[in-house]
Design an enzyme around this catalytic site. Structure first.
Site, PDB file in Angstrom:
ATOM      1  CG  ASN A  10       3.939   5.639  -4.850  1.00 54.33           C
ATOM      2  OD1 ASN A  10       3.954   6.298  -5.888  1.00 54.33           O
ATOM      3  ND2 ASN A  10       4.152   4.324  -4.827  1.00 54.33           N
ATOM      4  CE  LYS A  12       0.814   2.746  -5.194  1.00 54.37           C
ATOM      5  NZ  LYS A  12       0.274   1.454  -4.842  1.00 54.37           N
ATOM      6  CG  HIS A  94       6.009   0.461  -5.440  1.00 56.90           C
ATOM      7  ND1 HIS A  94       5.036  -0.385  -5.901  1.00 56.90           N
ATOM      8  CD2 HIS A  94       5.476   1.149  -4.409  1.00 56.90           C
ATOM      9  CE1 HIS A  94       3.937  -0.207  -5.174  1.00 56.90           C
ATOM     10  NE2 HIS A  94       4.177   0.723  -4.265  1.00 56.90           N
ATOM     11  CD  GLU A  96       1.832  -0.454  -7.512  1.00 51.83           C
ATOM     12  OE1 GLU A  96       2.204   0.674  -7.850  1.00 51.83           O
ATOM     13  OE2 GLU A  96       0.996  -0.648  -6.594  1.00 51.83           O
ATOM     14  CD  GLU A 164       4.768   0.265  -0.238  1.00 53.08           C
ATOM     15  OE1 GLU A 164       4.143   1.245   0.158  1.00 53.08           O
ATOM     16  OE2 GLU A 164       4.968   0.023  -1.439  1.00 53.08           O
ATOM     17  N   GLY A 170      -3.376  -1.348  -2.060  1.00 52.18           N
ATOM     18  CA  GLY A 170      -4.549  -0.998  -2.871  1.00 52.18           C
ATOM     19  C   GLY A 170      -5.736  -1.921  -2.658  1.00 52.18           C
ATOM     20  CB  SER A 209      -4.741  -0.735   2.795  1.00 48.58           C
ATOM     21  OG  SER A 209      -4.949  -1.368   1.540  1.00 48.58           O
TER      22      SER A 209
END
Ligand code: 13P
Length: 247
Positions: A10, A12, A94, A96, A164, A170, A209
């Site tokens: 991904n 992003k 996701h 985000e 996730e 991240g 991560s």
């Protein structure tokens, strides 16, 4: 049934024409384990560039898709347009998008239903915040995200689940193998409520991560069927993650 190990990248909102071409060239020239399914998700602006230049056995995913056929939906991309461009996958839900773009469980589920019903496979993401984990609510949160999806009755054969944990995304703070396996097992047990076949066949990816250093151990867990990789998918080490089963 043996589940085919799956590694997604991904990107992003990262990359330029030049850096994305470099990633594609790197993947095209790499010696990749042929038993692994690989899908990469560049920003929408670069989907065609990637599809036209990437070796054909690697699939390309959008990072989002809308749940209406076509029409007056400024800024959105349709399932029809993805298929027209030979983009056979999309990421949906996701964290985000759930948190920053305020996409609800219902919206994510409707998009997943529309995509799977219309021939686009989905990497469907779920996961808890740090606050929810510390309150002991991880399984409850993930289960309620799954319940919303089940309510739409999607085509499960076109869904790969990505667990996730938000606190691991991240941050360099990867879930331990035990923490990841525990949630993956709970997701698989939950899937038995859909059917034994769906529980047996659905791939459950870990994301957060993942690196070339931690992927080997994680990949040995019985209910970890692959990874959804963020930052490391932009680097040459992504090839080592794809080949993690050989470590
Ligand atoms: P990182 O691998 O950068 O933590 O991102 C994980 C992720 O969100 C993949 O979708």
């Amino acid at each position: 049934m043996a589940r085919k190990f799956f590694v997604g990248g991904n990107f992003k909102m990262n990359g330029t024409i030049s850096s994305i071409k470099e990633i594609v060239n790197n993947l095209n020239n790499a010696n990749l384990d042929p038993s692994i399914e690989v899908v990469i998700a560049p920003p929408s602006l670069y989907l065609l560039l990637v599809r036209e230049n990437l070796r054909p056995e690697i699939e390309v995913a959008a990072q989002n898709v809308f749940d209406k056929p076509n029409g007056a939906f400024t800024g959105e991309i349709s399932v029809t347009q993805l298929k027209d461009s030979k983009i056979n996958w999309t990421i949906l839900g996701h964290s985000e998008r759930r948190t920053i773009l305020k996409e609800s469980d219902a919206v994510v589920s409707q998009k997943t239903k529309f995509a799977t019903d219309n021939g686009v496979s989905v990497i469907w993401c779920c996961g808890e915040s740090l606050e929810e984990r510390e309150a002991g609510r991880t399984i409850e949160v993930v289960s309620s995200q799954l319940e919303a999806l089940k309510a739409e009755n999607p085509d499960w054969s076109k869904i790969v689940i990505a667990y996730e944990p938000i606190w691991a995304i991240g941050t360099g703070k990867v879930a331990t193998t035990e923490q990841a396996q525990e949630v993956h097992k709970a997701i698989r047990d939950w899937l038995k409520g859909v059917s034994d076949k769906v529980a047996d066949e659905t791939r459950i990816l870990y994301g957060g991560s993942v690196s070339e250093k931690n992927c080997g151990e994680l990949s040995k867990q019985p209910d970890i069927d692959g990874f959804l990789v963020g930052g490391a998918s932009l680097k040459p080490a992504f090839v080592d993650i794809i080949n993690c089963k050989k470590q």
